[in-house]
Design an enzyme around this catalytic site. Structure first.
Site, mmCIF file in Angstrom:
data_model
loop_
_atom_site.group_PDB
_atom_site.id
_atom_site.type_symbol
_atom_site.label_atom_id
_atom_site.label_comp_id
_atom_site.label_asym_id
_atom_site.label_seq_id
_atom_site.Cartn_x
_atom_site.Cartn_y
_atom_site.Cartn_z
ATOM 1 N N ILE A 161 53.470 0.814 47.275
ATOM 2 C CA ILE A 161 53.129 1.862 46.306
ATOM 3 C C ILE A 161 53.899 3.139 46.617
ATOM 4 O O ILE A 161 54.521 3.737 45.724
ATOM 5 C CB ILE A 161 51.605 2.128 46.305
ATOM 6 C CG1 ILE A 161 50.861 0.871 45.837
ATOM 7 C CG2 ILE A 161 51.260 3.317 45.410
ATOM 8 C CD1 ILE A 161 49.355 0.917 46.008
ATOM 9 N N GLU A 268 31.176 4.193 47.576
ATOM 10 C CA GLU A 268 31.339 4.079 46.124
ATOM 11 C C GLU A 268 30.134 3.348 45.548
ATOM 12 O O GLU A 268 29.625 2.420 46.185
ATOM 13 C CB GLU A 268 32.629 3.303 45.806
ATOM 14 C CG GLU A 268 33.872 4.033 46.317
ATOM 15 C CD GLU A 268 35.181 3.283 46.060
ATOM 16 O OE1 GLU A 268 35.152 2.176 45.503
ATOM 17 O OE2 GLU A 268 36.233 3.841 46.427
ATOM 18 N N HIS A 291 37.817 4.496 41.262
ATOM 19 C CA HIS A 291 38.603 3.433 41.907
ATOM 20 C C HIS A 291 39.299 2.544 40.863
ATOM 21 O O HIS A 291 39.146 1.317 40.857
ATOM 22 C CB HIS A 291 37.705 2.582 42.829
ATOM 23 C CG HIS A 291 38.481 1.863 43.888
ATOM 24 N ND1 HIS A 291 37.978 1.577 45.136
ATOM 25 C CD2 HIS A 291 39.741 1.359 43.889
ATOM 26 C CE1 HIS A 291 38.889 0.934 45.853
ATOM 27 N NE2 HIS A 291 39.966 0.788 45.111
ATOM 28 N N ILE A 292 40.084 3.210 40.005
ATOM 29 C CA ILE A 292 40.755 2.461 38.937
ATOM 30 C C ILE A 292 42.284 2.569 39.055
ATOM 31 O O ILE A 292 43.009 2.244 38.108
ATOM 32 C CB ILE A 292 40.310 2.906 37.511
ATOM 33 C CG1 ILE A 292 40.201 4.429 37.402
ATOM 34 C CG2 ILE A 292 39.013 2.279 37.113
ATOM 35 C CD1 ILE A 292 41.448 5.180 37.294
ATOM 36 N N GLY A 293 42.748 3.010 40.232
ATOM 37 C CA GLY A 293 44.194 3.178 40.412
ATOM 38 C C GLY A 293 44.980 1.935 40.017
ATOM 39 O O GLY A 293 46.059 2.028 39.431
ATOM 40 N N GLY A 294 44.429 0.780 40.313
ATOM 41 C CA GLY A 294 45.173 -0.464 40.037
ATOM 42 C C GLY A 294 44.655 -1.201 38.834
ATOM 43 O O GLY A 294 45.085 -2.336 38.569
HETATM 44 N N1 LIG Z 1 43.264 2.833 44.128
HETATM 45 C C1 LIG Z 1 43.457 1.556 43.912
HETATM 46 O O1 LIG Z 1 42.908 0.970 42.980
HETATM 47 C C2 LIG Z 1 44.390 0.799 44.823
HETATM 48 C C3 LIG Z 1 45.122 -0.280 44.298
HETATM 49 C C4 LIG Z 1 46.028 -0.923 45.128
HETATM 50 C C5 LIG Z 1 46.172 -0.543 46.454
HETATM 51 N N2 LIG Z 1 45.409 0.471 46.945
HETATM 52 C C6 LIG Z 1 45.542 0.922 48.345
HETATM 53 O O2 LIG Z 1 46.762 1.633 48.481
HETATM 54 C C7 LIG Z 1 47.186 1.582 49.856
HETATM 55 C C8 LIG Z 1 48.669 1.265 49.947
HETATM 56 O O3 LIG Z 1 48.929 0.007 49.366
HETATM 57 P P1 LIG Z 1 50.378 -0.684 49.492
HETATM 58 O O4 LIG Z 1 50.309 -1.925 48.667
HETATM 59 O O5 LIG Z 1 51.436 0.300 49.229
HETATM 60 O O6 LIG Z 1 50.355 -1.059 51.041
HETATM 61 P P2 LIG Z 1 51.608 -1.473 51.935
HETATM 62 O O7 LIG Z 1 51.038 -2.306 53.033
HETATM 63 O O8 LIG Z 1 52.715 -2.012 51.115
HETATM 64 O O9 LIG Z 1 52.094 -0.069 52.555
HETATM 65 C C9 LIG Z 1 51.351 0.678 53.484
HETATM 66 C C10 LIG Z 1 52.327 1.525 54.303
HETATM 67 O O10 LIG Z 1 51.582 2.388 55.146
HETATM 68 C C11 LIG Z 1 52.226 2.429 56.416
HETATM 69 N N3 LIG Z 1 51.265 2.895 57.415
HETATM 70 C C12 LIG Z 1 50.326 2.187 58.092
HETATM 71 N N4 LIG Z 1 49.618 2.996 58.906
HETATM 72 C C13 LIG Z 1 50.130 4.250 58.750
HETATM 73 C C14 LIG Z 1 49.822 5.513 59.317
HETATM 74 N N5 LIG Z 1 48.820 5.653 60.195
HETATM 75 N N6 LIG Z 1 50.553 6.566 58.937
HETATM 76 C C15 LIG Z 1 51.576 6.433 58.041
HETATM 77 N N7 LIG Z 1 51.903 5.251 57.467
HETATM 78 C C16 LIG Z 1 51.182 4.176 57.803
HETATM 79 C C17 LIG Z 1 52.716 1.024 56.619
HETATM 80 O O11 LIG Z 1 53.741 0.954 57.605
HETATM 81 C C18 LIG Z 1 53.223 0.687 55.217
HETATM 82 O O12 LIG Z 1 54.572 1.072 55.031
HETATM 83 C C19 LIG Z 1 46.278 0.544 50.526
HETATM 84 O O13 LIG Z 1 45.252 1.201 51.223
HETATM 85 C C20 LIG Z 1 45.676 -0.202 49.356
HETATM 86 O O14 LIG Z 1 44.423 -0.749 49.679
HETATM 87 C C21 LIG Z 1 44.533 1.167 46.146
#
Ligand SMILES: NC(=O)c1ccc[n+]([C@@H]2O[C@H](COP(=O)([O-])OP(=O)(O)OC[C@H]3O[C@@H](n4cnc5c(N)ncnc54)[C@H](O)[C@@H]3O)[C@@H](O)[C@H]2O)c1
Length: 408
Positions: A161, A268, A291-294
């Site tokens: 993301i 939540e 929680h509707i980001g995705g």
């Molecule tokens: N709001 C929503 O509806 C929604 C939808 C999808 C994903 N998400 C959340 O978004 C987040 C990111 O998702 P993604 O698919 O990009 O994950 P991803 O695993 O592709 O990327 C996460 C990144 O964070 C880095 N990271 C890990 N620990 C870290 C730290 N302490 N400091 C800095 N960087 C760190 C990792 O190295 C990685 O590059 C996740 O928590 C996921 O659950 C939320």
């Protein structure tokens, strides 16, 4: 023990109205024995239906408990057509030799777009202006309203993301900096900074895109908000536990931050009937979303493709890449071979027993790959197609065998 079946005998049970794309992928791959149900089933109905299913596709409402999984005598694979997998007893599934798949990356774009939109809205002070107009006010001032062009976006976590957001933000003329625990190749002109503190001191907007890990829980608290620029903006669409909400509320109260957008919360509501409680509710300059980001139509469509393709790869090739509970194994197919899938208890000596048994029978192993996870080992082996029945018979005699299957 599960033997190889013709494709039309492999039965799929798809519940909760998973996206039509799943049906198309399965049909295109030759799987036509599919029961498609629009709703979730209660436990008794589920136990009855799941008895004949080899594959089950669910979303978040179907509870695959140990009891249900143990009743599913023929089940070889579970697909969660969603992101979360806590509705499945993953340990029970592993012990029973059932890989579980989900679709963690299908909604990447949806989250990135939402965060970009929130960045623009917060920079212009729209949430507050919108709230005032709704109450009959008319605040036409340009005070605290800015373009995003030329501003610095600080992305914490440059994964799927974060990196996609980086590209979108640069196309609007933003300067992008990011912090990640790993060294990540920048896209476009984005620049990786050396620490979170460095990012906090430079960014006009800070947005979190890290996973939920012990070291990310509470990673944004008073100390970090104090290090942000005066009047900066903060966005969290990652995981609720990453932010100390009371400290964020304090930073907004003191006007250290000019606004925030929060999609995920430490606590939540479990359903629409439960009230959402948060100290952030009182701030007009905070965008709160449930929680509707995705959650978009496109993400649902992508999830249908992603999970159904994982079903097909497991059924056709025994490929468990990206399974959330199971040893991940994938090897390329070679002509003239049959593939054996052997799921066994992870105790010393299983592989040597198998190799000795095959050597006794003169069965030549053409390819072999094994991984273990917890108490379970997963072995994928290719043998000459003339030897596969003999090999299957020998594998069935290995005492630690949980399941064995041959693919033609
Ligand atoms: N709001 C929503 O509806 C929604 C939808 C999808 C994903 N998400 C959340 O978004 C987040 C990111 O998702 P993604 O698919 O990009 O994950 P991803 O695993 O592709 O990327 C996460 C990144 O964070 C880095 N990271 C890990 N620990 C870290 C730290 N302490 N400091 C800095 N960087 C760190 C990792 O190295 C990685 O590059 C996740 O928590 C996921 O659950 C939320």
């Amino acid at each position: 023990m599960t033997l190889s079946l013709q494709k039309d005998k492999i039965r799929f049970l798809l519940l909760e109205g998973v996206h039509d794309n799943a049906l198309k992928v399965l049909n295109d791959a030759g799987y036509t024995n599919i029961e498609y149900i629009k709703s979730a089933l209660d436990e008794a109905e589920l136990i009855e239906k799941i008895k004949d299913a080899h594959f089950i596709g669910i979303r978040s409402r179907t509870q695959l408990t140990r009891k249900v999984l143990e009743a599913a005598e023929k089940l070889i694979c579970v697909g969660c057509f969603c992101i979360g997998t806590n509705q499945v007893d993953l340990d029970a599934a592993l012990e029973l030799g059932i890989p579980v798949f989900n679709a963690p990356y299908s909604n990447t774009r949806s989250v990135a777009e939402l965060v970009l939109a929130e960045t623009i809205m917060l920079m212009r002070g729209i949430p507050e202006k919108n709230a005032v107009v709704h109450r009959g006010g008319w605040n036409k001032s340009a005070k605290d309203s800015y373009e995003v062009r030329g501003k610095t976006l600080g992305i914490v976590g440059y994964g799927s993301i974060g990196s996609q957001l980086s590209v979108l933000a640069e196309s609007l003329g933003m300067k992008v900096i990011y912090h990640d625990v790993m060294t990540k190749l920048p896209l476009g002109n984005a620049v990786q900074v050396g620490s979170l503190d460095e990012l906090l001191g430079q960014a006009d907007v800070v947005t979190l895109h890290v996973p939920d890990l012990p070291n990310t829980r509470g990673m944004m608290g008073k100390e970090q908000f104090d290090k942000m620029k005066d009047g900066a903006l903060f966005i969290n669409a990652a995981r609720g536990g990453c932010v100390v909400i009371d400290d964020l509320a304090q930073a907004l109260e003191s006007k250290k931050l000019l606004g925030a957008a929060i999609d995920v919360f430490p606590k939540e509501p479990k359903s629409a009937d439960e009230e959402f409680i948060s100290p952030l509710r009182k701030f007009d300059n905070v965008i709160l979303t449930p929680h509707i980001g995705g959650s978009t139509q496109e993400a649902q469509a992508n999830i249908g493709l992603e999970v159904a393709e994982k079903f097909v790869r497991y059924s056709d090739q025994g490929d468990t890449t990206s399974s959330v509970n199971f040893p991940n194994v994938a090897i390329p197919f070679a002509d003239g071979t049959h593939r054996l899938l052997h799921i066994h208890q992870n105790v010393p000596g299983v592989l040597s027993q198998i190799n000795a048994a095959f050597a006794d029978d003169g069965i030549n192993i053409i390819a072999q790959s094994m991984m273990t996870k917890g108490d379970v080992g997963y072995l994928v082996m290719d043998v000459d197609d003339n030897d596969s029945q003999k090999a299957l018979a020998r594998l069935k005699t290995i005492p630690q065998t949980i399941r064995v299957r041959v693919l033609f």
